[in-house]
Design a protein around this motif. Structure first.
Motif, PDB file in Angstrom:
ATOM      1  N   MET A   1      45.508 -94.086   4.148  1.00 14.88           N
ATOM      2  CA  MET A   1      45.261 -92.686   3.357  1.00 14.88           C
ATOM      3  C   MET A   1      44.738 -92.632   2.015  1.00 14.88           C
ATOM      4  O   MET A   1      45.235 -93.351   1.116  1.00 14.88           O
ATOM      5  N   LYS A   2      43.176 -92.048   1.938  1.00 16.74           N
ATOM      6  CA  LYS A   2      42.828 -92.485   0.607  1.00 16.74           C
ATOM      7  C   LYS A   2      43.284 -91.136  -0.294  1.00 16.74           C
ATOM      8  O   LYS A   2      43.344 -89.935   0.101  1.00 16.74           O
ATOM      9  N   PHE A   3      43.484 -91.453  -1.479  1.00 19.90           N
ATOM     10  CA  PHE A   3      43.874 -90.415  -2.506  1.00 19.90           C
ATOM     11  C   PHE A   3      43.291 -90.634  -3.841  1.00 19.90           C
ATOM     12  O   PHE A   3      43.378 -91.499  -4.384  1.00 19.90           O
ATOM     13  N   LYS A   4      42.569 -89.641  -4.134  1.00 19.68           N
ATOM     14  CA  LYS A   4      41.907 -89.592  -5.235  1.00 19.68           C
ATOM     15  C   LYS A   4      42.620 -88.589  -6.416  1.00 19.68           C
ATOM     16  O   LYS A   4      42.683 -87.412  -6.193  1.00 19.68           O
ATOM     17  N   PHE A   5      42.910 -88.986  -7.200  1.00 20.73           N
ATOM     18  CA  PHE A   5      43.505 -88.424  -8.414  1.00 20.73           C
ATOM     19  C   PHE A   5      42.559 -87.718  -9.334  1.00 20.73           C
ATOM     20  O   PHE A   5      41.938 -88.501 -10.119  1.00 20.73           O
ATOM     21  N   ARG A   6      42.435 -86.392  -9.291  1.00 19.61           N
ATOM     22  CA  ARG A   6      41.115 -85.834 -10.149  1.00 19.61           C
ATOM     23  C   ARG A   6      41.840 -85.452 -11.517  1.00 19.61           C
ATOM     24  O   ARG A   6      43.136 -84.832 -11.574  1.00 19.61           O
ATOM     25  N   ALA A   7      40.887 -85.595 -12.598  1.00 20.74           N
ATOM     26  CA  ALA A   7      41.581 -84.870 -13.941  1.00 20.74           C
ATOM     27  C   ALA A   7      42.565 -85.568 -14.294  1.00 20.74           C
ATOM     28  O   ALA A   7      43.582 -84.815 -14.557  1.00 20.74           O
ATOM     29  N   PRO A   8      42.808 -86.784 -14.404  1.00 18.56           N
ATOM     30  CA  PRO A   8      44.212 -87.210 -14.709  1.00 18.56           C
ATOM     31  C   PRO A   8      44.601 -86.898 -16.119  1.00 18.56           C
ATOM     32  O   PRO A   8      45.866 -86.691 -16.346  1.00 18.56           O
ATOM     33  N   LEU A   9      43.763 -86.929 -17.096  1.00 17.38           N
ATOM     34  CA  LEU A   9      44.030 -86.594 -18.510  1.00 17.38           C
ATOM     35  C   LEU A   9      44.610 -85.313 -18.607  1.00 17.38           C
ATOM     36  O   LEU A   9      45.388 -85.121 -19.229  1.00 17.38           O
ATOM     37  N   ALA A  10      43.642 -84.318 -18.078  1.00 21.45           N
ATOM     38  CA  ALA A  10      43.922 -82.882 -18.276  1.00 21.45           C
ATOM     39  C   ALA A  10      45.423 -82.696 -17.518  1.00 21.45           C
ATOM     40  O   ALA A  10      46.012 -81.858 -18.014  1.00 21.45           O
ATOM     41  N   THR A  11      45.826 -83.394 -16.410  1.00 20.94           N
ATOM     42  CA  THR A  11      46.836 -83.135 -15.875  1.00 20.94           C
ATOM     43  C   THR A  11      47.900 -83.622 -16.744  1.00 20.94           C
ATOM     44  O   THR A  11      49.008 -82.938 -16.855  1.00 20.94           O
ATOM     45  N   ALA A  12      47.980 -84.622 -17.171  1.00 14.24           N
ATOM     46  CA  ALA A  12      49.126 -85.361 -18.218  1.00 14.24           C
ATOM     47  C   ALA A  12      49.295 -84.415 -19.284  1.00 14.24           C
ATOM     48  O   ALA A  12      50.316 -84.119 -19.715  1.00 14.24           O
ATOM     49  N   ILE A  13      47.919 -83.548 -19.695  1.00 13.82           N
ATOM     50  CA  ILE A  13      48.125 -82.630 -21.181  1.00 13.82           C
ATOM     51  C   ILE A  13      48.922 -81.512 -20.601  1.00 13.82           C
ATOM     52  O   ILE A  13      49.954 -81.191 -21.279  1.00 13.82           O
ATOM     53  N   ALA A  14      48.469 -81.026 -19.473  1.00 12.38           N
ATOM     54  CA  ALA A  14      49.166 -79.831 -19.034  1.00 12.38           C
ATOM     55  C   ALA A  14      50.721 -80.018 -18.703  1.00 12.38           C
ATOM     56  O   ALA A  14      51.556 -79.196 -18.900  1.00 12.38           O
ATOM     57  N   MET A  15      51.087 -81.283 -18.218  1.00  7.53           N
ATOM     58  CA  MET A  15      52.322 -81.534 -17.586  1.00  7.53           C
ATOM     59  C   MET A  15      53.211 -81.660 -18.978  1.00  7.53           C
ATOM     60  O   MET A  15      54.371 -81.019 -18.915  1.00  7.53           O
ATOM     61  N   SER A  16      52.538 -82.353 -19.877  1.00  6.50           N
ATOM     62  CA  SER A  16      53.493 -82.619 -21.166  1.00  6.50           C
ATOM     63  C   SER A  16      53.688 -81.479 -21.897  1.00  6.50           C
ATOM     64  O   SER A  16      54.847 -81.155 -22.301  1.00  6.50           O
ATOM     65  N   VAL A  17      52.875 -80.713 -22.041  1.00  2.00           N
ATOM     66  CA  VAL A  17      52.755 -79.458 -22.883  1.00  2.00           C
ATOM     67  C   VAL A  17      53.637 -78.470 -22.033  1.00  2.00           C
ATOM     68  O   VAL A  17      54.481 -77.709 -22.743  1.00  2.00           O
ATOM     69  N   GLY A  18      53.590 -78.305 -20.944  1.00  2.00           N
ATOM     70  CA  GLY A  18      54.326 -77.512 -20.143  1.00  2.00           C
ATOM     71  C   GLY A  18      55.897 -77.707 -20.263  1.00  2.00           C
ATOM     72  O   GLY A  18      56.706 -76.880 -20.268  1.00  2.00           O
ATOM     73  N   LEU A  19      56.178 -79.040 -20.200  1.00  2.00           N
ATOM     74  CA  LEU A  19      57.318 -79.548 -20.049  1.00  2.00           C
ATOM     75  C   LEU A  19      58.209 -79.233 -21.655  1.00  2.00           C
ATOM     76  O   LEU A  19      59.525 -78.927 -21.759  1.00  2.00           O
ATOM     77  N   VAL A  20      57.293 -79.365 -22.582  1.00  6.66           N
ATOM     78  CA  VAL A  20      57.845 -79.255 -23.840  1.00  6.66           C
ATOM     79  C   VAL A  20      58.308 -77.650 -24.147  1.00  6.66           C
ATOM     80  O   VAL A  20      59.167 -77.688 -24.740  1.00  6.66           O
ATOM     81  N   VAL A  21      57.257 -76.856 -23.615  1.00  7.59           N
ATOM     82  CA  VAL A  21      57.384 -75.338 -23.694  1.00  7.59           C
ATOM     83  C   VAL A  21      58.818 -75.041 -22.985  1.00  7.59           C
ATOM     84  O   VAL A  21      59.535 -74.386 -23.435  1.00  7.59           O
ATOM     85  N   LEU A  22      58.710 -75.457 -21.799  1.00  7.28           N
ATOM     86  CA  LEU A  22      59.878 -75.208 -20.870  1.00  7.28           C
ATOM     87  C   LEU A  22      61.184 -75.558 -21.408  1.00  7.28           C
ATOM     88  O   LEU A  22      62.114 -74.720 -21.415  1.00  7.28           O
ATOM     89  N   SER A  23      61.343 -76.763 -22.054  1.00  7.93           N
ATOM     90  CA  SER A  23      62.674 -77.441 -22.449  1.00  7.93           C
ATOM     91  C   SER A  23      62.976 -76.475 -23.833  1.00  7.93           C
ATOM     92  O   SER A  23      64.178 -76.319 -23.903  1.00  7.93           O
ATOM     93  N   GLY A  24      61.968 -76.055 -24.501  1.00  8.43           N
ATOM     94  CA  GLY A  24      62.308 -75.042 -25.753  1.00  8.43           C
ATOM     95  C   GLY A  24      62.973 -73.736 -25.316  1.00  8.43           C
ATOM     96  O   GLY A  24      63.762 -73.220 -26.273  1.00  8.43           O
ATOM     97  N   TYR A  25      63.051 -73.290 -24.020  1.00  4.88           N
ATOM     98  CA  TYR A  25      63.720 -72.017 -23.416  1.00  4.88           C
ATOM     99  C   TYR A  25      65.215 -72.725 -23.436  1.00  4.88           C
ATOM    100  O   TYR A  25      66.099 -71.627 -23.423  1.00  4.88           O
ATOM    101  N   PHE A  26      65.482 -73.925 -23.032  1.00  8.60           N
ATOM    102  CA  PHE A  26      66.935 -74.088 -22.742  1.00  8.60           C
ATOM    103  C   PHE A  26      67.608 -75.199 -23.759  1.00  8.60           C
ATOM    104  O   PHE A  26      68.839 -75.290 -23.685  1.00  8.60           O
TER     105      PHE A  26
END
Lengths: 214, 234
Positions: A1-26
């Motif tokens: 199966m071929k797997f093409k990971f699109r927009a890796p930098l944007a995904t990394a930014i969204a994930m890291s920013v999201g995790l930091v904000v979510l952890s700030g709630y708890f």
């Protein structure tokens, strides 16, 4: 199966920013970082709104060149938008230069143009809702539709207060419907919406959904 | 209700309001050019108004002023916010891929805020509210009517949630179907959903009716106070 990971930098930014904000709630230690990132998000959302307004303007300026009946409406929209923006900038200038932040002309536009149209649209909805209700009853007459309109009728009769039609029992029935079965249903719906929001949000934070690539 | 006209600007405004109300009310006769004209004015004014409020309340105090007048830390922070903000503008240009990073920040923050808000603002309070409805110490009422009402609320909450459970176990050669007990509880849930939407419909209808009465009252006052005078002067 071929797997093409699109927009890796944007995904990394969204994930890291999201995790930091979510952890700030708890996690209390991450709370200041959450506030900083929420401020960044607020500014970006404001800029995104401006981008949307610019896009709306450019689309309708292009439409103005068309030779159909809607080009005139597009012209009206562009004039209304630019006039409101111009008056808004004039009021902002007055607020900062002369310390007069009452936004006189912007408020005039809101009071005499925006509010009458909004209220009139709401008023027209009174007619549209009756039409939609009769349409529904004609198209789909089942026990749920009948139950729905029975509830609507009871709540309406219990809400209006006319001197010649004063039945306290209707008010009691309305109060019971609004505070007991409707609350049960509304809680179920709200919990369902919350669970759906959490699922969608977590899919974005985990990088499964990437609505920013494109 | 009086129209409270104190100046020429007020008079022009009330006159505009009268015309715009009539344009919107023409929709009762069906979709027509007059209604579309009012709708386009409304979209233009609303977009402009939203842009002005956003610039004045968010962009100037949070981005532009700290950039110009802020201390060293504030200036660097504002520059840090300005760069992704400029990238966002690239979304409406041919180099729109440059805007993806800024969009990723926005989406990441938005998703996390939505998850956090859903947990702390809806999931926990609504669950606690449902638990409290059967907790006598929370309400102070231990009559059988209270127990019955609490039972109805819990039944409504659970059956509504179950109605939206569409998970099925598929077997070869058979049409996938929900479990029989989920189907039955889902039917009860439908009744509660119909009740809730009925209450919402009635509430919205009452609000719309109030708006209709206000507009008709405005039109009547305009004709009575200004329209008849204008006709007499002609």
């Amino acid at each position: 199966m071929k797997f093409k990971f699109r927009a890796p930098l944007a995904t990394a930014i969204a994930m890291s920013v999201g995790l930091v904000v979510l952890s700030g709630y708890f996690i209390p230690a991450a709370e200041p970082l959450r506030f900083i990132l929420l401020r960044v998000g607020m500014v970006l959302a404001a800029v995104a709104l401006l981008v949307g307004v610019i896009n709306l303007l450019s689309v309708h300026i292009r439409k103005m060149a068309d030779k159909d009946s809607n080009s005139w409406n597009s012209f009206i929209l562009v004039v209304a938008l630019l006039a409101t923006l111009g008056i808004g900038f004039y009021d902002m200038f007055k607020a900062y230069m002369y310390g007069n932040p009452n936004f006189e002309w912007t408020n005039w536009i809101f009071t005499y143009i925006q509010r009458p149209i909004e209220t009139s649209l709401m008023a027209v909805m009174a007619v549209s809702l009756v039409y939609a209700a009769t349409y529904l009853l004609r198209r789909k007459m089942n026990y749920l539709a009948i139950g729905f309109f029975f509830i609507v009728l009871l709540v309406l009769l219990g809400s209006i207060s006319l001197s010649m039609m004063n039945f306290p029992i209707l008010k009691d029935i309305r109060s019971w419907i609004v505070h007991i079965p409707a609350v049960g249903g509304a809680r179920g719906l709200l919990l369902g919406i919350a669970l759906g929001t959490i699922t969608t949000g977590l899919r974005i934070i985990m990088g499964t959904d990437r609505p920013y690539e494109g | 209700m009086n129209l409270a006209i104190a100046s020429l600007a007020d008079f022009v405004g009330v006159f505009l309001g009268f015309i715009l109300t009539l344009l919107v009310f023409s929709y009762v006769l069906g979709d027509n050019p007059l209604f579309r004209l009012a709708a386009h004015i409304f979209i233009g004014v609303s977009a402009g108004y939203a842009a002005v409020i956003t610039i004045y309340n968010v962009l100037l105090p949070q981005l532009i002023f700290p950039l110009i007048y802020g201390g060293e830390g504030e200036t660097y922070f504002s520059i840090g916010m300005l760069i992704p903000s400029l990238f966002l503008f690239a979304k409406v240009t041919p180099i729109k891929r440059a805007g993806n990073w800024a969009m990723a920040i926005l989406v990441g923050i938005g998703a996390a805020a939505a998850v956090g808000g859903a947990i702390t603002g809806t999931l926990l309070p609504q669950t606690i509210g449902t638990i409290n409805s059967i907790e006598p110490s929370a309400t102070g009422d231990t009559t059988w009517a209270n127990w019955l009402n609490a039972g109805i609320i819990i039944l409504g909450t659970i059956s509504t949630l179950i109605y939206f459970h569409f998970g099925v176990r598929s077997k070869p050669g058979r049409i996938p179907k929900r479990f029989a007990f989920i189907e039955k509880i889902g039917k009860i849930g439908q009744l509660f959903i119909a009740t809730t939407f009925g209450v919402l419909f009635a509430g919205i209808y009452l609000a719309a009716l109030t708006a209709l009465i206000e507009r008709i009252s405005f039109l009547w006052n305009f004709i009575k106070e200004i329209g008849l005078q204008l006709l007499a002067s002609v």
